[in-house]
Design a protein around this motif. Structure first.
Motif, PDB file in Angstrom:
ATOM      1  N   ASP A 189       0.816  -1.215   0.000  1.00  0.00           N
ATOM      2  CA  ASP A 189       0.000   0.000   0.000  1.00  0.00           C
ATOM      3  C   ASP A 189       0.853   1.270   0.000  1.00  0.00           C
ATOM      4  O   ASP A 189       0.435   2.308  -0.541  1.00  0.00           O
ATOM      5  CB  ASP A 189      -0.922   0.008   1.222  1.00  0.00           C
ATOM      6  N   ASN A 190       2.025   1.221   0.592  1.00  0.00           N
ATOM      7  CA  ASN A 190       2.899   2.398   0.666  1.00  0.00           C
ATOM      8  C   ASN A 190       3.822   2.543  -0.539  1.00  0.00           C
ATOM      9  O   ASN A 190       4.550   3.540  -0.641  1.00  0.00           O
ATOM     10  CB  ASN A 190       3.747   2.351   1.942  1.00  0.00           C
ATOM     11  N   TYR A 191       3.783   1.560  -1.440  1.00  0.00           N
ATOM     12  CA  TYR A 191       4.731   1.563  -2.556  1.00  0.00           C
ATOM     13  C   TYR A 191       4.516   2.755  -3.502  1.00  0.00           C
ATOM     14  O   TYR A 191       5.422   3.134  -4.251  1.00  0.00           O
ATOM     15  CB  TYR A 191       4.629   0.243  -3.332  1.00  0.00           C
ATOM     16  N   HIS A 192       3.345   3.350  -3.441  1.00  0.00           N
ATOM     17  CA  HIS A 192       3.058   4.490  -4.324  1.00  0.00           C
ATOM     18  C   HIS A 192       4.004   5.657  -4.045  1.00  0.00           C
ATOM     19  O   HIS A 192       4.207   6.523  -4.912  1.00  0.00           O
ATOM     20  CB  HIS A 192       1.600   4.942  -4.147  1.00  0.00           C
ATOM     21  N   ILE A 193       4.597   5.687  -2.854  1.00  0.00           N
ATOM     22  CA  ILE A 193       5.540   6.761  -2.517  1.00  0.00           C
ATOM     23  C   ILE A 193       6.730   6.723  -3.469  1.00  0.00           C
ATOM     24  O   ILE A 193       7.193   7.764  -3.965  1.00  0.00           O
ATOM     25  CB  ILE A 193       6.015   6.629  -1.052  1.00  0.00           C
ATOM     26  N   LEU A 194       7.214   5.523  -3.752  1.00  0.00           N
ATOM     27  CA  LEU A 194       8.352   5.379  -4.669  1.00  0.00           C
ATOM     28  C   LEU A 194       7.931   5.637  -6.114  1.00  0.00           C
ATOM     29  O   LEU A 194       8.700   6.197  -6.902  1.00  0.00           O
ATOM     30  CB  LEU A 194       8.951   3.967  -4.550  1.00  0.00           C
ATOM     31  N   GLU A 195       6.708   5.253  -6.453  1.00  0.00           N
ATOM     32  CA  GLU A 195       6.241   5.399  -7.832  1.00  0.00           C
ATOM     33  C   GLU A 195       5.885   6.851  -8.173  1.00  0.00           C
ATOM     34  O   GLU A 195       5.903   7.228  -9.351  1.00  0.00           O
ATOM     35  CB  GLU A 195       5.020   4.507  -8.057  1.00  0.00           C
ATOM     36  N   SER A 196       5.579   7.634  -7.158  1.00  0.00           N
ATOM     37  CA  SER A 196       5.174   9.028  -7.420  1.00  0.00           C
ATOM     38  C   SER A 196       6.363   9.980  -7.503  1.00  0.00           C
ATOM     39  O   SER A 196       6.209  11.124  -7.933  1.00  0.00           O
ATOM     40  CB  SER A 196       4.207   9.497  -6.329  1.00  0.00           C
ATOM     41  N   PHE A 215      12.268   1.843  -9.233  1.00  0.00           N
ATOM     42  CA  PHE A 215      11.302   0.902  -8.665  1.00  0.00           C
ATOM     43  C   PHE A 215      10.028   0.936  -9.508  1.00  0.00           C
ATOM     44  O   PHE A 215       8.974   1.381  -9.059  1.00  0.00           O
ATOM     45  CB  PHE A 215      11.009   1.270  -7.205  1.00  0.00           C
ATOM     46  N   ASN A 216      10.177   0.477 -10.759  1.00  0.00           N
ATOM     47  CA  ASN A 216       9.060   0.572 -11.703  1.00  0.00           C
ATOM     48  C   ASN A 216       8.136  -0.647 -11.680  1.00  0.00           C
ATOM     49  O   ASN A 216       7.166  -0.695 -12.423  1.00  0.00           O
ATOM     50  CB  ASN A 216       9.583   0.815 -13.123  1.00  0.00           C
ATOM     51  N   VAL A 217       8.462  -1.631 -10.860  1.00  0.00           N
ATOM     52  CA  VAL A 217       7.564  -2.781 -10.682  1.00  0.00           C
ATOM     53  C   VAL A 217       7.394  -3.027  -9.189  1.00  0.00           C
ATOM     54  O   VAL A 217       8.302  -2.770  -8.393  1.00  0.00           O
ATOM     55  CB  VAL A 217       8.102  -4.053 -11.365  1.00  0.00           C
ATOM     56  N   HIS A 218       6.239  -3.537  -8.821  1.00  0.00           N
ATOM     57  CA  HIS A 218       5.951  -3.787  -7.412  1.00  0.00           C
ATOM     58  C   HIS A 218       6.850  -4.907  -6.871  1.00  0.00           C
ATOM     59  O   HIS A 218       7.281  -5.791  -7.616  1.00  0.00           O
ATOM     60  CB  HIS A 218       4.484  -4.175  -7.244  1.00  0.00           C
ATOM     61  N   PRO A 219       7.105  -4.899  -5.579  1.00  0.00           N
ATOM     62  CA  PRO A 219       7.947  -5.956  -5.001  1.00  0.00           C
ATOM     63  C   PRO A 219       7.260  -7.312  -5.080  1.00  0.00           C
ATOM     64  O   PRO A 219       6.028  -7.403  -5.190  1.00  0.00           O
ATOM     65  CB  PRO A 219       8.132  -5.510  -3.551  1.00  0.00           C
ATOM     66  N   MET A 220       8.070  -8.340  -5.006  1.00  0.00           N
ATOM     67  CA  MET A 220       7.548  -9.706  -4.998  1.00  0.00           C
ATOM     68  C   MET A 220       7.408 -10.159  -3.542  1.00  0.00           C
ATOM     69  O   MET A 220       8.390 -10.210  -2.815  1.00  0.00           O
ATOM     70  CB  MET A 220       8.497 -10.650  -5.748  1.00  0.00           C
ATOM     71  N   ILE A 221       6.186 -10.451  -3.140  1.00  0.00           N
ATOM     72  CA  ILE A 221       5.946 -10.934  -1.780  1.00  0.00           C
ATOM     73  C   ILE A 221       6.069 -12.454  -1.791  1.00  0.00           C
ATOM     74  O   ILE A 221       5.301 -13.144  -2.465  1.00  0.00           O
ATOM     75  CB  ILE A 221       4.557 -10.522  -1.257  1.00  0.00           C
ATOM     76  N   SER A 222       7.059 -12.952  -1.076  1.00  0.00           N
ATOM     77  CA  SER A 222       7.284 -14.396  -1.008  1.00  0.00           C
ATOM     78  C   SER A 222       7.225 -14.836   0.448  1.00  0.00           C
ATOM     79  O   SER A 222       7.482 -14.042   1.365  1.00  0.00           O
ATOM     80  CB  SER A 222       8.655 -14.756  -1.591  1.00  0.00           C
ATOM     81  N   TYR A 223       6.896 -16.110   0.631  1.00  0.00           N
ATOM     82  CA  TYR A 223       6.800 -16.636   1.985  1.00  0.00           C
ATOM     83  C   TYR A 223       7.723 -17.840   2.161  1.00  0.00           C
ATOM     84  O   TYR A 223       7.781 -18.714   1.300  1.00  0.00           O
ATOM     85  CB  TYR A 223       5.359 -17.052   2.307  1.00  0.00           C
ATOM     86  N   LYS A 224       8.453 -17.840   3.260  1.00  0.00           N
ATOM     87  CA  LYS A 224       9.217 -19.027   3.647  1.00  0.00           C
ATOM     88  C   LYS A 224       8.408 -19.748   4.717  1.00  0.00           C
ATOM     89  O   LYS A 224       7.575 -19.144   5.399  1.00  0.00           O
ATOM     90  CB  LYS A 224      10.598 -18.641   4.167  1.00  0.00           C
TER      91      LYS A 224
END
Length: 639
Positions: free
Chosen positions: A552-559, A567-576
């Motif tokens: 939700d906060n990633y828009h700060i980097l995109e704006s 940072f032109n693509v959203h991060p990849m959320i992975s789970y261990k």
């Protein structure tokens, strides 16, 4: 309705009459990959994962204008086990600093200690799990083949281990722990090779100065009479672990060029479909080497390595063939381990558990096959392929001559084989003759427990939803007949129902797989290389809330005009995964049966990060007095 499957295959005891409670069986039947749902998320672990994510972002912003595919580190530096923790200072990109600050603030406001109301194990099962963990008279392992969970009575496990280790042609008893001496041998050898310009100075990274003695353990072969154990050496932190990894990086590409090499089941299926006998009345046969890893004479194995290294001499390498052979010999001759408080050295073959072991065994077998077929003067098989020590062949002529010749060729190598004019099993494939062609179906061993991940396990839902389709896709690749494929998918669907999978998930996977042809399933999938920054969290219901804040906060980097291109693509959320039943119940080192041991002790697990900080003591030192720990009931174990 799911069919009745023999649940006794899920949990096997040695001996058969070993008594387990109903709750203990219930826990073990979930499978060792099952993850109990924790009440609370591990706050420290979650925040540590977040800091690693912030570090990746800062590194990406720091080096965004450099080619990430080009590395200035040579192959020795890349093997360095001591990873850098350097993090760029804040201040270079204001939006990145704001994003990290905002994520930290929002996560602090999150009720991270919120308790999970629903659990996936009952109170009685959790109690049984604690009983199994603390029972020093049980050795719990996954079966060598079939996936069953095996509870081995400790005295019988030790007896089987000592029987195998009494083989003086393979194992040599040692008076004490040889690790410090082996580390010195490795240091001396590497530094001598560097001094003589046989290795670059960066090869110092091959020395594992923090090495520890390996542990020897066994996986029970419940598919064989008397349930012998398959010996494994847990060498993940041995003195030669880095050298073994380096040697394997050289040998693997050579192994893949062997004429008999089979990569996996998919490659085997394609091979069988393209094969045709020269005439009717053909035979198919399988060959298996008895105890291959420990049977290879070290000198003969090194001769095989020399043959292929010199044959592959045009391959660019950072060291000579002689140096590679010297390092290989070092790995093979310093294999030491502990079992039940005693120390041994393996003096024949290569230990299963060493990184280079499969490649070393494959090249030895490749050299052996090369010599056998070069000297065998009669009709050779029309098809002969191998996966490590499992061989498959087909011929229109006689098979006995070549099999007898192979079995008498090398005094240390003994083959067992099966010949048929109809059908044989190879890996997970049932291979059959159909006129001049070969057909394939799936093969299950009699002891196969079909222990697919239990649906109640604390894994990400997306992971569990994907499992049925991935297994149906495996059947689509293996089964050459559509009719057989339909029968096998219906059979497998029942296995998933037994493991708690909802009907709609299984049915959707069935509908999806029936739109895929056998030929389409065999086309290798091309995976895209992504430049996305990854956030890796231990899966827990609360971790999804953390991931949502990060996204939700990633828009700060995109704006920000400056950072939006970085940072032109959203991060990849992975789970261990969290700790599963295997982590809690299975250990390569035997538990102590001495209930009188008291005090602070180390768990001695190879990956434990706490042991190095633990001071073993039987007393607690206070400001004025020393207080002995007099009862094992109050023991503290670093875990």
């Amino acid at each position: 309705m799911p069919m009745n499957i023999d649940t006794s295959k899920l949990v096997v005891t040695i001996p058969e009459d070993l008594v387990l409670t109903e709750d203990e069986r219930s826990v073990l039947s979930k499978g060792l990959s099952f993850i109990p749902q924790q009440k609370y998320i591990d706050e420290f672990d979650a925040k540590s994962d977040l800091e690693q994510y912030y570090r990746r972002l800062r590194l990406k912003s720091q080096f965004h204008d450099q080619d990430s595919t080009v590395s200035n580190r040579d192959e020795f530096q890349q093997l360095n086990r001591k990873k850098s923790n350097w993090t760029p200072f804040p201040g270079k990109f204001a939006s990145l600093d704001l994003y990290i600050q905002k994520c930290r603030h929002d996560i602090e406001q999150l009720d991270i200690k919120q308790r999970v109301k629903s659990r996936n194990m009952s109170a009685r099962e959790l109690s049984a799990l604690r009983t199994l963990k603390n029972n020093p008279n049980y050795v719990i392992k996954r079966a060598d083949k079939g996936g069953a969970t095996v509870v081995w009575r400790k005295d019988l496990y030790i007896s089987e281990g000592e029987r195998q280790l009494s083989d003086r042609a393979t194992y040599q008893p040692l008076p004490n722990d040889p690790t410090s001496k082996d580390i010195d041998i490795v240091k001396t050898t590497i530094k001598s090779l560097i001094k003589n310009n046989q290795l670059p100075a960066t090869a110092n990274s091959l020395i594992n100065t923090d090495g520890s003695c390996a542990n020897w353990y066994m996986l029970p072969k419940i598919h064989k009479q008397s349930n012998p154990g398959r010996p494994i050496v847990s060498a993940c932190n041995s003195p030669t672990v880095v050298i073994s990894e380096f040697i394997d990086s050289i040998l693997q590409p050579i192994v893949q060029k062997l004429p008999t090499y089979i990569k996996d089941t998919n490659e085997a299926v394609k091979l069988f479909e393209n094969f045709q006998f020269r005439s009717m009345g053909g035979y198919i046969f399988t060959m298996d080497v008895k105890s291959l890893y420990t049977s290879i004479p070290i000198n003969d194995g090194l001769i095989a390595l020399r043959h292929y290294l010199e044959k592959d001499i045009n391959q660019p390498r950072m060291c000579s063939v002689e140096t590679i052979l010297r390092l290989s010999e070092l790995v093979l001759t310093t294999t030491a381990f502990a079992f039940n408080g005693s120390y041994y050295r393996q003096i024949s073959g290569v230990s299963m558990g060493s990184k280079m072991a499969p490649s070393f065994a494959c090249l030895f077998m490749g050299y052996l096959e090369h010599n056998i077929f070069e000297q065998f003067e009669r009709q050779k098989p029309e098809l002969f392929k191998r996966y490590i020590d499992d061989c498959i062949g087909a011929t229109s002529g006689s098979t006995e001559d070549v099999l007898d010749f192979a079995n008498n060729y090398h005094p240390a190598i003994e083959f067992t084989y099966e010949i048929s004019s109809k059908s044989v099993a190879f890996l997970d494939i049932q291979l059959s003759i159909d006129n001049l062609n070969l057909t394939t179906s799936v093969h299950y061993k009699d002891t196969d427990a079909h222990t697919y991940l239990n649906y109640a396990s604390s894994h990400p839902p997306s992971c569990k939803r994907a499992i049925p389709y991935s297994q149906f896709l495996r059947l689509r690749r293996i089964c050459s007949s559509n009719e057989d494929f339909k029968l096998r998918t219906a059979e497998m669907a029942e296995f998933f129902y037994q493991r708690g999978y909802p009907n709609d998930i299984v049915d959707k996977s069935l509908d999806k797989i029936h739109t895929v042809t056998h030929e389409e399933a065999l086309i290798p999938k091309v995976h895209d290389v992504s430049d996305r920054t990854s956030l890796v969290l231990t899966f827990h219901p609360t971790s999804k809330k953390i991931a949502k804040i990060v996204m939700d906060n990633y828009h700060i980097l995109e704006s920000d005009p400056v950072t939006k291109n970085i940072f032109n693509v959203h991060p990849m959320i992975s789970y261990k995964r969290d700790r599963n039943l295997k982590d809690q119940l299975v250990n390569s080192k035997l538990k102590s049966s001495n209930h009188n041991d008291v005090g602070m002790t180390k768990c001695n697990r190879n990956r434990c990060k706490t042991c190095k900080h633990v001071i073993c003591t039987s007393s607690i030192i206070g400001p004025r007095t020393i207080n002995p720990i007099e009862s094992a009931e109050f023991n503290i174990v670093g875990m």
